[in-house]
Design a protein around this motif. Structure first.
Motif, PDB file in Angstrom:
ATOM      1  N   VAL A 219     -77.753 -22.755 -60.471  1.00 49.59           N
ATOM      2  CA  VAL A 219     -79.074 -22.216 -60.794  1.00 49.59           C
ATOM      3  C   VAL A 219     -78.956 -20.752 -61.232  1.00 49.59           C
ATOM      4  CG1 VAL A 219     -81.360 -21.655 -59.867  1.00 49.59           C
ATOM      5  CG2 VAL A 219     -80.288 -23.851 -59.315  1.00 49.59           C
ATOM      6  N   ALA A 220     -78.118 -19.996 -60.540  1.00 48.43           N
ATOM      7  CA  ALA A 220     -77.902 -18.601 -60.939  1.00 48.43           C
ATOM      8  C   ALA A 220     -77.272 -18.532 -62.330  1.00 48.43           C
ATOM      9  CB  ALA A 220     -77.019 -17.895 -59.917  1.00 48.43           C
ATOM     10  N   MET A 221     -76.327 -19.423 -62.609  1.00 45.25           N
ATOM     11  CA  MET A 221     -75.693 -19.455 -63.920  1.00 45.25           C
ATOM     12  C   MET A 221     -76.714 -19.763 -65.009  1.00 45.25           C
ATOM     13  SD  MET A 221     -72.903 -22.121 -65.487  1.00 45.25           S
ATOM     14  CE  MET A 221     -74.225 -23.337 -65.595  1.00 45.25           C
ATOM     15  N   ALA A 222     -77.647 -20.669 -64.714  1.00 40.06           N
ATOM     16  CA  ALA A 222     -78.658 -21.034 -65.696  1.00 40.06           C
ATOM     17  C   ALA A 222     -79.536 -19.847 -66.059  1.00 40.06           C
ATOM     18  CB  ALA A 222     -79.524 -22.172 -65.151  1.00 40.06           C
ATOM     19  N   ARG A 223     -79.717 -18.928 -65.144  1.00 39.66           N
ATOM     20  CA  ARG A 223     -80.494 -17.728 -65.440  1.00 39.66           C
ATOM     21  C   ARG A 223     -79.689 -16.747 -66.290  1.00 39.66           C
ATOM     22  NH1 ARG A 223     -84.816 -15.142 -62.661  1.00 39.66           N
ATOM     23  NH2 ARG A 223     -84.971 -12.921 -63.167  1.00 39.66           N
ATOM     24  N   PHE A 224     -78.405 -16.619 -65.969  1.00 42.20           N
ATOM     25  CA  PHE A 224     -77.597 -15.591 -66.616  1.00 42.20           C
ATOM     26  C   PHE A 224     -77.079 -16.006 -67.999  1.00 42.20           C
ATOM     27  CE2 PHE A 224     -76.578 -14.387 -62.026  1.00 42.20           C
ATOM     28  CZ  PHE A 224     -77.571 -13.428 -61.999  1.00 42.20           C
ATOM     29  N   LEU A 225     -76.861 -17.307 -68.206  1.00 43.45           N
ATOM     30  CA  LEU A 225     -76.272 -17.748 -69.471  1.00 43.45           C
ATOM     31  C   LEU A 225     -77.133 -17.399 -70.678  1.00 43.45           C
ATOM     32  CD1 LEU A 225     -73.920 -19.144 -70.827  1.00 43.45           C
ATOM     33  CD2 LEU A 225     -75.072 -21.346 -70.457  1.00 43.45           C
ATOM     34  N   PRO A 226     -78.442 -17.729 -70.702  1.00 43.88           N
ATOM     35  CA  PRO A 226     -79.247 -17.321 -71.864  1.00 43.88           C
ATOM     36  C   PRO A 226     -79.398 -15.807 -71.967  1.00 43.88           C
ATOM     37  CG  PRO A 226     -80.640 -18.280 -70.162  1.00 43.88           C
ATOM     38  CD  PRO A 226     -79.228 -18.544 -69.759  1.00 43.88           C
ATOM     39  N   LEU A 227     -79.316 -15.121 -70.832  1.00 42.10           N
ATOM     40  CA  LEU A 227     -79.343 -13.663 -70.868  1.00 42.10           C
ATOM     41  C   LEU A 227     -78.191 -13.134 -71.713  1.00 42.10           C
ATOM     42  CD1 LEU A 227     -80.621 -11.036 -69.730  1.00 42.10           C
ATOM     43  CD2 LEU A 227     -79.085 -11.260 -67.776  1.00 42.10           C
ATOM     44  N   VAL A 228     -77.024 -13.709 -71.512  1.00 39.89           N
ATOM     45  CA  VAL A 228     -75.853 -13.305 -72.286  1.00 39.89           C
ATOM     46  C   VAL A 228     -75.977 -13.747 -73.744  1.00 39.89           C
ATOM     47  CG1 VAL A 228     -73.363 -13.623 -72.541  1.00 39.89           C
ATOM     48  CG2 VAL A 228     -74.347 -13.275 -70.268  1.00 39.89           C
ATOM     49  N   LEU A 229     -76.435 -14.977 -73.962  1.00 31.46           N
ATOM     50  CA  LEU A 229     -76.466 -15.536 -75.314  1.00 31.46           C
ATOM     51  C   LEU A 229     -77.442 -14.809 -76.238  1.00 31.46           C
ATOM     52  CD1 LEU A 229     -76.341 -19.377 -74.559  1.00 31.46           C
ATOM     53  CD2 LEU A 229     -74.485 -17.913 -75.407  1.00 31.46           C
ATOM     54  N   PHE A 230     -78.579 -14.361 -75.704  1.00 31.05           N
ATOM     55  CA  PHE A 230     -79.638 -13.824 -76.551  1.00 31.05           C
ATOM     56  C   PHE A 230     -79.789 -12.311 -76.497  1.00 31.05           C
ATOM     57  CE2 PHE A 230     -81.193 -18.216 -75.644  1.00 31.05           C
ATOM     58  CZ  PHE A 230     -81.113 -18.701 -76.939  1.00 31.05           C
ATOM     59  N   LEU A 231     -78.969 -11.612 -75.700  1.00 28.63           N
ATOM     60  CA  LEU A 231     -79.144 -10.171 -75.555  1.00 28.63           C
ATOM     61  C   LEU A 231     -78.973  -9.429 -76.884  1.00 28.63           C
ATOM     62  CD1 LEU A 231     -77.516  -9.113 -72.171  1.00 28.63           C
ATOM     63  CD2 LEU A 231     -79.729  -8.366 -73.046  1.00 28.63           C
ATOM     64  N   LEU A 232     -77.947  -9.765 -77.645  1.00 28.37           N
ATOM     65  CA  LEU A 232     -77.694  -9.037 -78.880  1.00 28.37           C
ATOM     66  C   LEU A 232     -78.828  -9.247 -79.886  1.00 28.37           C
ATOM     67  CD1 LEU A 232     -73.858  -9.581 -79.362  1.00 28.37           C
ATOM     68  CD2 LEU A 232     -75.059  -7.675 -78.271  1.00 28.37           C
ATOM     69  N   ILE A 233     -79.310 -10.468 -79.966  1.00 27.19           N
ATOM     70  CA  ILE A 233     -80.453 -10.734 -80.844  1.00 27.19           C
ATOM     71  C   ILE A 233     -81.670  -9.967 -80.350  1.00 27.19           C
ATOM     72  CG2 ILE A 233     -82.013 -12.524 -81.690  1.00 27.19           C
ATOM     73  CD1 ILE A 233     -79.686 -14.492 -81.487  1.00 27.19           C
ATOM     74  N   GLY A 234     -81.872  -9.932 -79.036  1.00 24.69           N
ATOM     75  CA  GLY A 234     -82.992  -9.189 -78.469  1.00 24.69           C
ATOM     76  C   GLY A 234     -82.924  -7.713 -78.805  1.00 24.69           C
ATOM     77  N   GLY A 235     -81.733  -7.134 -78.766  1.00 19.75           N
ATOM     78  CA  GLY A 235     -81.579  -5.724 -79.099  1.00 19.75           C
ATOM     79  C   GLY A 235     -81.898  -5.445 -80.554  1.00 19.75           C
ATOM     80  N   ALA A 236     -81.430  -6.312 -81.450  1.00 22.11           N
ATOM     81  CA  ALA A 236     -81.712  -6.125 -82.872  1.00 22.11           C
ATOM     82  C   ALA A 236     -83.202  -6.275 -83.157  1.00 22.11           C
ATOM     83  CB  ALA A 236     -80.903  -7.128 -83.696  1.00 22.11           C
ATOM     84  N   VAL A 237     -83.837  -7.257 -82.529  1.00 24.30           N
ATOM     85  CA  VAL A 237     -85.281  -7.446 -82.721  1.00 24.30           C
ATOM     86  C   VAL A 237     -86.051  -6.221 -82.243  1.00 24.30           C
ATOM     87  CG1 VAL A 237     -87.271  -8.789 -81.936  1.00 24.30           C
ATOM     88  CG2 VAL A 237     -85.184  -9.958 -82.651  1.00 24.30           C
TER      89      VAL A 237
END
Length: 444
Positions: free
Chosen positions: A63-81
């Protein structure tokens, strides 16, 4: 009836708030207090929701991994946006997503029908919201303060943030014990809704317009060049990739397990987390007065005590010993945190803050999904105590290695130019020499 005009020699009334506490800064601080009150209770509630559904250490890690995985996957896109559109809009949309996901999670837990896969999906949605929120929030905060008082402003902000964490963790631990985790998750959903409403009122009119970029990938490439051009930046992010991954495993999996098996349940762990928050408040108070000249060197030295909670859980110490270790760790990490934010504010151009922050967040959280997923297997393979001792030793090792980087030891605080009189409240007033020194920043 009219009032006489004020004398031209009469001094304007002084505001009771300091010059650096503008409207945006106050709104950001208030919203962060609200979300931290809910989130730190929800972190405890999520773990006990897994236990109540019949899950074990491996399920907690998933469950903890499920929270952190999309955090890692989308952070760079989030920063650019966040560097292309108004940051406050990104923050509000992310808060709305977090509100909906936590509300659905609460309904499932309260109904008694929650399954592990459902928890994973909903926590993944929450992690996705965080991925877009974090770079936007960090860029917005750094753009809301300026000049000599930036370090104090960051310290006060973090003091408020961690003060709320104290209440959230303590209240969350108590509520989980008395009313169950479902209601704590529902409170977190309401907190996200309130915080999103506050952030909708942020004023971005004073922030300079950003020139159109060459597209998302061009923005990411530009942020990467800013990131790798500073040895102090990428080396500390690499260090924290390991440190944060280990802390995630300790706090998400091992801490609750030790509390359940050795300390009597959720309340001692909630108190220990609250003590960590109290330590961060003390550290923030210290940093409102202390401005070390070699910011990163002092901050990095203060990373060593972060290994104390892992060692305390490995022994394991009683509740009082664990609480003391968490408190010391909180003081130390806050000295680092304020030093880090001050360095970023000093060295990184405003228009690139969110992208560089995204690489910072990405690197620092990259190992979280793996470390939390492997926490349960590591306990089975090596034993709980051995795994915790290994985590403590690895934190010490990577911190010692980063001190070998000259820029980490030698980067110094620069004096700031006096803020421009009459600047719009909440608008960024950067160091007058910041842009002129842009070509030198690669050398720290």
């Amino acid at each position: 009836m009219t009032t006489p005009a004020a004398s031209p020699h009469q001094a304007p009334p002084r505001s009771r708030r300091p010059d650096w506490a503008g409207r945006n800064y106050l709104l950001l601080t208030a919203a962060t207090i609200v979300t931290n009150l809910g989130t730190h209770g929800a972190l405890i509630a999520t773990t006990w929701a897994v236990f109540d559904s019949g899950g074990d250490a491996g399920d907690v890690g998933l469950v903890a991994m499920a929270r952190f995985l999309p955090l890692v996957l989308f952070l760079l896109i989030g920063g650019a946006v966040a560097d292309r559109v108004p940051r406050h809009r990104v923050m509000v949309v992310a808060n709305a997503l977090n509100c909906v996901s936590q509300a659905a999670f609460a309904v499932l837990v309260l109904s008694g029908e929650a399954r592990i896969w459902q928890m994973m999906v909903l926590t993944a949605l929450c992690g996705t919201g965080q991925a877009f929120f974090n770079p936007a929030a960090e860029g917005m905060l750094m753009a809301s303060v300026s000049g000599e008082q930036a370090s104090r402003a960051f310290a006060v902000f973090r003091m408020a943030m961690h003060g709320a964490a104290i209440g959230g963790a303590a209240l969350g631990g108590a509520l989980v014990a008395f009313v169950g985790p479902g209601w704590v998750l529902a409170i977190d959903a309401v907190a996200f809704a309130v915080a999103g409403g506050l952030r909708a009122f942020l004023d971005v009119s004073g922030i300079p317009d950003r020139a159109p970029g060459g597209g998302l990938f061009a923005d990411l490439r530009e942020g990467w060049q800013e990131f790798v051009g500073r040895p102090w930046l990428w080396s500390i992010v690499a260090q924290f990739s390991v440190v944060v991954g280990l802390i995630g495993a300790v706090e998400s999996v091992f801490g609750p397990l030790v509390a359940r098996d050795e300390l009597g349940g959720s309340r001692p762990w909630g108190i220990a987390l609250a003590a960590y928050g109290a330590g961060t408040v003390v550290g923030a108070v210290l940093m409102t007065r202390w401005k070390p000249r070699r910011m990163l060197f002092v901050g990095t030295l203060c990373v060593f005590p972060i290994a104390l909670p892992s060692a305390a859980l490995a022994v394991p110490l009683d509740a009082a010993g664990l609480t003391a270790a968490m408190f010391v760790s909180g003081v130390a990490i806050e000295v680092f945190g304020v030093s880090w934010m001050t360095t970023m504010h000093q060295e990184i151009p405003e228009e690139k803050l969110s992208r560089v922050s995204a690489y910072d967040w990405f690197g620092s959280t990259a190992l979280l999904p793996l470390s939390t997923a492997l926490a349960g297997p590591a306990e089975s393979t090596f034993g709980r105590s051995e795994a915790l001792w290994g985590a403590a030793a690895l934190m010490v090792l990577v911190t010692a290695l980063v001190l070998l980087v000259p820029d980490v030891r030698n980067l110094t605080r620069r004096p700031h130019a006096k803020a421009v009189a009459g600047a719009a409240e909440g608008a960024p007033v950067r160091d007058a020499s910041a842009d002129a020194e842009g070509a030198l920043r690669g050398n720290g």
